[in-house]
Design an enzyme around this catalytic site. Structure first.
Site, PDB file in Angstrom:
ATOM      1  N   HIS A  98       6.747  -0.447  -3.227  1.00 17.83           N
ATOM      2  CA  HIS A  98       8.126  -0.445  -2.720  1.00 17.83           C
ATOM      3  C   HIS A  98       8.183  -0.938  -1.282  1.00 17.83           C
ATOM      4  O   HIS A  98       9.174  -0.725  -0.593  1.00 17.83           O
ATOM      5  CB  HIS A  98       8.752   0.955  -2.814  1.00 17.83           C
ATOM      6  CG  HIS A  98       8.471   1.637  -4.114  1.00 17.83           C
ATOM      7  ND1 HIS A  98       7.417   2.509  -4.280  1.00 17.83           N
ATOM      8  CD2 HIS A  98       9.072   1.524  -5.318  1.00 17.83           C
ATOM      9  CE1 HIS A  98       7.378   2.918  -5.557  1.00 17.83           C
ATOM     10  NE2 HIS A  98       8.366   2.341  -6.200  1.00 17.83           N
TER      11      HIS A  98
HETATM   12 FE1  FES Z   1       6.346   3.398  -2.840  1.00 17.95          FE
HETATM   13 FE2  FES Z   1       4.029   2.885  -1.671  1.00 17.95          FE
HETATM   14  S1  FES Z   1       5.963   2.178  -1.088  1.00 17.95           S
HETATM   15  S2  FES Z   1       4.367   4.024  -3.450  1.00 17.95           S
END
Ligand code: FES
Length: 129
Positions: free
Chosen positions: A94
């Site tokens: 993410h």
């Molecule tokens: Fe969501 Fe690493 S940014 S698990």
């Protein structure tokens, strides 16, 4: 195994070794002088979500080695070194950016990469756990 020992001579400058400890990946990184300069310069950066100095995340006299659990503090993906905006790790799941001290700088992760309990049992050996 509750604890494991690791021989630091197995990791070259600018490289990291991933070891498994209690089912988790642990990154042992031998940081370059340029990485060290950058993380120390950022010790009081305003974008640190969990402010810590690099010295608080390493052991005195062994600052070039960083030992962190290789699990993103957002949802646990394994971050990759060498991408991201801060000269450290990037989590592709993410988009969390960590610096070369493993401190979260940008993205959804709330915390720095966790430094496990460890100690130096000799100049070139650490015991993790
Ligand atoms: Fe969501 Fe690493 S940014 S698990």
């Amino acid at each position: 195994l509750a604890s494991i020992e690791f021989d630091l001579t197995k990791v070259q400058e600018g490289q990291q070794v991933v070891i498994k400890w209690q089912g988790k990946p642990v990154f042992v990184r031998y940081r370059t002088p340029a990485e060290l300069t950058r993380v120390i310069a950022d010790d009081h950066a305003s974008d640190l979500k969990e402010p810590q100095t690099d010295a608080e995340r390493t052991k005195p006299g062994h600052e070039k080695y960083l030992v962190v659990i290789g699990s993103c503090t957002h949802l646990g993906c394994v971050p990759t070194f060498g991408s991201g905006d801060y000269g450290g790790w990037f989590c592709p799941c993410h988009g969390s950016h960590y610096d070369a001290s493993g401190r979260i700088r940008k993205g959804p992760a709330p915390k720095n990469l966790v430094v496990p309990n460890y100690e130096y049992v000799s100049d070139t050996r650490v015991k993790i756990g």
